[in-house]
Design a protein around this motif. Structure first.
Motif, short mmCIF file in Angstrom:
data_model
loop_
_atom_site.label_atom_id
_atom_site.label_comp_id
_atom_site.label_asym_id
_atom_site.label_seq_id
_atom_site.Cartn_x
_atom_site.Cartn_y
_atom_site.Cartn_z
N SER A 72 0.84 -1.21 0.00
CA SER A 72 0.00 0.00 0.00
C SER A 72 0.86 1.25 0.00
CB SER A 72 -0.94 0.00 1.21
OG SER A 72 -1.87 -1.06 1.12
N PHE A 105 -15.13 4.50 4.69
CA PHE A 105 -14.25 3.63 5.47
C PHE A 105 -13.96 4.34 6.78
CE2 PHE A 105 -10.04 2.25 6.88
CZ PHE A 105 -10.17 0.87 6.85
N PHE A 110 -15.21 -0.98 6.17
CA PHE A 110 -15.88 -0.26 5.09
C PHE A 110 -17.37 -0.12 5.41
CE2 PHE A 110 -12.15 -2.28 3.22
CZ PHE A 110 -11.60 -1.23 2.49
N LYS A 150 -11.14 8.01 -4.73
CA LYS A 150 -11.35 7.13 -3.58
C LYS A 150 -10.11 6.28 -3.31
CE LYS A 150 -15.74 8.34 -3.29
NZ LYS A 150 -16.23 9.22 -2.19
N GLN A 153 -7.41 8.47 -1.73
CA GLN A 153 -7.77 8.75 -0.34
C GLN A 153 -7.50 7.55 0.55
OE1 GLN A 153 -11.90 9.77 0.13
NE2 GLN A 153 -11.73 10.12 2.33
N HIS A 154 -7.84 6.37 0.06
CA HIS A 154 -7.69 5.16 0.87
C HIS A 154 -6.21 4.87 1.15
CE1 HIS A 154 -8.79 1.24 2.51
NE2 HIS A 154 -7.76 0.74 1.83
N PHE A 635 -11.27 -2.34 -1.42
CA PHE A 635 -9.85 -2.02 -1.45
C PHE A 635 -9.13 -2.89 -0.43
CE2 PHE A 635 -11.41 2.44 -2.55
CZ PHE A 635 -11.06 2.36 -3.88
N GLU A 637 -6.82 -3.65 2.76
CA GLU A 637 -6.56 -2.95 4.02
C GLU A 637 -5.73 -3.86 4.91
OE1 GLU A 637 -6.68 -0.02 7.06
OE2 GLU A 637 -6.95 0.04 4.88
#
Length: 812
Positions: A72, A105, A110, A150, A153-154, A635, A637
C-alpha cells in the motif's frame, strides 16, 4: 499467470514477493536470468534471506503478514508522485467511474459492515448509475467522486514511515523499491503461497492487481501478475472446478436460492449462463435440453451458510455430520494446519478412502505415534494409485499451458491411474442405483458417461473441449457439422447445439487434433510465445487482457513490445498473440473493441472492486455479466494475523480481518498470545522435498540432502536462549509442540516492529511419521484460521515459543 514462463524474459524489473522462486519454481529462474542478462532488475521481498534473495538486486526483509502495509505504501508513492500511466488508467480501468456517495471507510471497516454477522452488505460500494443502468463517468481523475480519488484517499494513509512501522521494511527502502519498480517498465510480479496463505490472502493479491494496472503493466509483454503454482497441475485442477466455490471454468457454483437456471443467471449473467449450459450439456449429453434447463435440477445446490472448503469438511467430520471422506492425492495429516484437530476429525469418520502411491500419514492416521488404534473406529481403505510417469493425460501449468504427458511405464501391481479408479467406482455406483425412481439418484442415471477404456484420458479431453451436437451456422456463414469438435469459445452456443466440459478449453481439440500433444519448440514470435508448442487457454492465448497493450485507436502503446493491433485494412484484430477481445472483427470504434478486461462486467480493470451488473438494455431482466466482489472490502486494508505480536497500527479496535470467524470450534482452535508465545513462525516448502514429502521422503538421495526438519533462528535470539546449531529445541504454539534441531543463521533476523523487537523464525513443513525419512510435522504448530473468501489457511504467520531441550554433541 496472466502471462507465461517464457514471457518473463521480456520484463525489465521483477517484484518477487511471497515466493522463493529459485528453490521452488526453478523454471522461472531460467527466464529471469535471461531478462537479467538484458539488464532487468530483481526485487525480492521476503521474511527470510534465501536462494532467490541471493540473485536479487534489492532484498527487503518483511514481517510475515504485513504485505498489504508495504504494498500500500508502494501504491501510495506511485499515486503521490504521479508515476502511474495516466492514459492507460483512464482508458482501461474504472478510475473515472463515479462511486456512490454513501461509500466510506472508518475505524477499520468499510461501509455496510454488520458487526454481529462479521459480514458486509456491499451495496454502498457500487457506482452511481445513469438511466441506462451504466456507471456515470467523471470528466477527469480529480473528481472527488470517482474511483481514482477514492483510491488515492484510501492509500494516502500508508506512508513509507507507516509501512516501516508495520512491516519492518525501512521507509527509505520502500521508496527505493517504488521508484525502481515504477521507472522500469514493463515490470512483472511473481508470487506463490507466501502471499495467499493468510487471512487476507485475496487482498494481498488485489494489491498486485492495483499496482500493475496503475503502471500499465497488465496485458503487455513482460508484465502481468503471475502466480507460481505449488504443483504441476494446480492450475489445471482449479480450471476443472476443484475449487469448492466454482464449477468448470470458474463459474460460480449454484446455491440453494438458485432453484432454477434463471435464478442463477440473474446473479451471474447470460454470458456465463451460456458457458454453464455448454458444461451441463457435456455432463448430461442428450438428457440436457433447453426445456429442462440443461439438467439444472440434477445439480446439487450448496447452502450459502455452509463452508465447503477442506476446513468446512473437517469441521463437519468432527461434528459427526460427515460419514465418508475420499482423499485423492492429498495428505492433510501433513499439509493441513492444526494437525491434532485434523487427526481428531478423521477419527470421527465412519470411513476414510485414501487414493495414493504410498501409505501416507493420512492413510495411517490411526498409527500416529501416541495414538491408541483401538480407540479409532474409522475404517480406512487405501486405493493404490499410479505415479505421474505411469499415466497419460494432460497437465496445465502456471502459464495456462495444457500439455499432454505420455505414460513412460505401466503402474506396478494392482495400482491404477486416478481416472481408471474414478471410472470404475462411478460405473459400479450407477449400477447399484439402476432403476431407482428417487429424484436424488437421477444425476447418476442421466450423466453422459461413455468413455472408452482404451482411450479414457483422451475421451475426457474431447468432452472438455466440446462437440457440435447439431449443425450450427455461425454469423460469418461457416457451418459447424454435428459430430465435429468445437473449434473455440466463439463457436459455443446457448441453445444446446454445442457442449464444452470446460469452456476455457474449447479449442484444445480443434479440428479433431489433440493440440496439447504439439511439440514445435521454434519461436516464430521472436518474444517467447512458442505458439505451436502444446496449447494455452483460452484460444492458445499467451497474454491475457492483451487488448490493454493498445491505445484507444487499437495501436500498441509507445515503448511496448507489439503483441496485437487493429488492422484497419483487414478490419480485424491480429498480431503475434490471439487477440483478447470479444469479437476480432469489432474495431476500436465499437464498444466491443474497447473492452480490454472483457471478463469484468464493466469491461475495465477494477482498481475498486465494486458490485456491478451489465445489461444490454435498461429494461432487461437478466444481466449480461456480473463482476466479482471480495467479501472483505473493495480495497485492500492491512489487518494483523490472528496471532500477532503487535497491535494494529492502522486501527487498534479492528485488529484482524473483520469478516473472519475464528475460532470455528473453540475447544479445538486455541489462539496464542505474544505473552506466552513471543516469536513469529513462518513456514514453507524446500527444494529437496515436495509438499507433504510423501514421494520425496521415500527417495534416499533427497533425504541425504535434507534429512530432517529444523528450525532456523536469528543469531540474536539464539544467543538470548543459549541455543547453538545442532541443539534440539522444543517449539511450542497454542496448538501443540514439536522437537527439532536448531539452525542458527543470518537468514533470519530479529525485526523492529512498531517500536519493539519481534524475532521471526522459520520451519519447513514437509515431514511426517511415514516414509523413509520421518520427523515431527510443523503443522502441529500452525493455525487453521482462513481467508474468508478463498479459504486459504494462515500458515505463514503464527506465534510460538522456543526452548532448548538437548545440547548438541559433536560426533567423531
Amino acid at each position: 499467470m496472466t502471462n507465461g514462463w517464457a514471457d518473463l524474459q521480456n520484463a525489465k524489473v521483477f517484484l518477487i514477493e511471497g515466493s522463493n522462486a529459485a528453490e521452488n519454481h526453478v523454471m522461472a529462474m531460467k527466464w529471469i536470468r535471461k531478462a537479467q542478462e538484458k539488464g532487468a532488475k530483481v526485487i525480492h521481498v521476503d521474511p527470510r534471506f534465501n536462494r532467490t534473495s541471493s540473485i536479487a538486486d534489492v532484498f527487503a526483509r518483511i514481517r510475515p503478514g504485513s504485505d498489504i502495509a508495504f504494498l500500500s505504501a508502494v501504491i501510495n508513492h506511485v499515486l503521490q508522485k504521479r508515476l502511474y500511466d495516466e492514459a492507460y488508467v483512464k482508458l482501461h480501468t474504472n478510475a473515472l467511474l463515479v462511486s456512490k456517495d454513501e461509500f466510506g471507510f472508518d475505524e477499520g471497516v468499510f461501509s455496510g459492515y454488520d458487526h454481529e454477522k462479521h459480514k458486509y452488505d456491499n451495496a454502498s460500494w457500487g457506482y452511481e448509475l445513469d438511466a441506462a443502468r451504466k456507471p456515470v463517468k467523471a470528466k477527469d481523475l480529480d473528481d472527488p467522486r470517482c474511483v481514482f480519488s477514492k483510491l488515492k484517499q484510501h492509500f494516502a494513509r500508508y506512508t513509507p514511515e507507516v509501512a516501516e512501522q508495520i512491516s519492518g521494511v525501512p521507509a527509505k527502502q520502500v521508496v527505493e523499491i517504488a521508484e525502481l519498480y515504477a521507472n522500469n517498465r514493463p515490470g512483472t510480479i511473481l508470487y506463490a503461497l507466501g502471499m495467499t496463505q493468510h487471512t487476507v490472502g485475496i487482498q494481498n493479491i488485489r494489491c498486485y492487481g492495483i499496482l500493475q494496472m496503475l503502471l500499465g503493466n497488465i496485458g503487455v509483454a513482460g508484465g502481468g501478475v503471475n502466480a507460481l503454482r505449488g504443483e504441476p497441475n494446480v492450475q489445471g485442477a482449479c480450471d476443472m472446478s476443484v475449487l469448492h466455490g466454482y464449477m468448470f471454468g470458474y463459474l460460480n457454483y449454484p446455491e440453494h436460492a438458485h432453484t432454477t437456471f434463471k435464478d442463477w443467471t440473474k446473479a451471474n449473467g447470460s454470458f456465463r449462463a451460456k458457458m454453464t449450459a455448454n458444461g451441463l450439456k457435456a455432463w448430461f449429453g442428450e438428457n440436457a435440453t433447453p426445456e429442462n434447463e440443461f439438467g439444472w435440477a440434477w445439480l446439487p445446490k450448496k447452502s450459502a451458510k455452509k463452508d465447503y472448503s477442506i476446513y468446512g469438511i473437517l469441521d463437519a467430520a468432527y461434528a459427526g455430520q460427515m460419514k465418508v471422506l475420499w482423499a485423492l492425492g492429498q495428505n492433510p495429516m501433513v499439509t493441513n494446519p492444526n494437525l491434532s484437530y485434523v487427526h481428531d476429525a478423521l477419527s470421527k469418520l465412519d470411513m476414510l478412502v485414501v487414493q495414493e502411491l504410498w501409505e501416507t500419514e493420512t492413510a495411517a492416521f490411526w498409527q500416529r505415534p501416541g495414538t491408541d488404534p483401538k480407540a479409532i473406529q474409522t475404517e480406512v481403505l487405501l486405493l493404490p494409485a499410479a505415479y505421474f510417469m505411469e499415466k497419460e493425460g494432460t497437465i496445465t501449468g502456471s502459464g495456462r499451458m495444457v500439455q499432454w504427458r505420455h505414460a513412460a511405464v505401466k503402474p506396478p501391481g494392482q495400482a491404477k491411474t486416478d481416472i481408471e479408479i474414478i471410472d470404475a467406482v462411478y460405473r459400479k455406483v450407477r449400477g447399484l442405483y439402476a432403476g431407482s425412481a428417487d429424484p436424488k439418484d437421477a444425476p447418476l442415471a442421466k450423466a453422459a458417461w461413455d468413455y472408452r477404456a482404451e482411450s479414457l484420458a483422451e475421451d475426457v479431453l474431447k468432452e472438455i473441449n466440446g462437440r457440435v451436437h447439431r449443425d450450427v451456422t455461425l454469423p460469418d456463414g461457416k457451418v459447424l457439422k454435428a459430430g465435429d469438435m468445437v473449434g473455440g469459445i466463439g463457436q459455443l452456443q446457448a441453445d444446446g447445439s454445442t457442449s464444452s466440459g470446460v469452456w476455457l478449453y474449447a479449442g484444445v481439440f480443434a479440428g479433431g487434433k489433440n493440440l496439447s500433444k504439439r511439440r514445435d519448440s521454434s519461436d516464430k514470435s521472436g518474444i517467447g510465445f512458442y505458439k505451436d508448442f502444446a496449447w494455452s487457454w483460452p484460444g492458445n492465448m499467451k497474454i491475457l487482457y492483451n487488448r490493454a497493450s493498445c491505445d484507444a485507436n487499437g495501436k500498441p502503446w509507445p515503448g511496448t513490445i507489439p503483441i496485437i493491433a487493429w488492422d484497419e485494412t483487414e478490419k480485424k484484430w491480429k498480431g503475434k498473440d490471439t487477440p483478447d477481445v470479444p469479437d476480432a472483427t469489432k474495431g476500436p470504434d465499437t464498444p466491443e473493441g474497447q473492452r480490454a478486461f472483457r471478463m469484468n462486467a464493466e469491461g475495465l480493470g477494477r482498481l475498486m472492486a465494486a458490485p456491478y451488473k451489465s445489461f444490454k438494455e435498461a429494461k432487461d431482466e437478466l444481466p449480461i455479466d456480473s463482476s466479482y466482489v471480495p467479501k472483505d472490502g473493495p480495497f485492500p486494508e492491512h489487518y494483523e494475523p490472528v496471532e500477532s505480536p503487535v497491535a494494529n497500527v492502522m486501527h487498534p479496535k479492528v485488529q484482524t480481518n473483520p469478516c473472519l470467524k475464528y475460532p470455528r470450534v473453540k475447544a479445538k482452535q486455541p489462539i496464542g498470545t505474544s505473552k506466552d508465545f513471543p516469536y513469529v513462525l513462518m513456514t514453507s516448502s524446500i527444494a529437496e522435498h515436495w509438499c507433504a514429502g510423501s514421494t520425496t521422503r521415500n527417495v534416499p538421495w533427497l533425504n541425504e540432502l535434507f534429512p530432517e526438519p529444523v528450525i532456523e533462528l536469528p543469531e540474536k535470539l539464539a544467543a538470548k536462549l543459549t541455543i547453538r546449531s545442532g541443539d534440539k529445541v522444543k517449539v511450542t504454539s497454542a496448538r501443540g509442540d514439536v522437537t527439532v534441531k536448531a539452525v542458527v543463521t543470518k537468514r533470519m533476523q530479529v525485526m523492529k516492529i512498531a517500536g519493539q523487537e519481534v524475532p521471526v523464525v522459520w520451519m519447513p513443513y514437509n515431514w511426517g511419521f511415514k516414509g523413509l525419512s520421518t520427523g515431527p510435522s510443523t503443522n502441529y504448530l500452525t493455525i487453521d484460521a482462513v481467508d474468508p473468501g478463498a479459504g486459504t489457511q494462515e500458515t505463514k504467520a503464527c506465534l510460538v515459543d522456543v526452548a532448548r531441550v538437548e545440547e548438541a554433541v559433536a560426533s567423531r
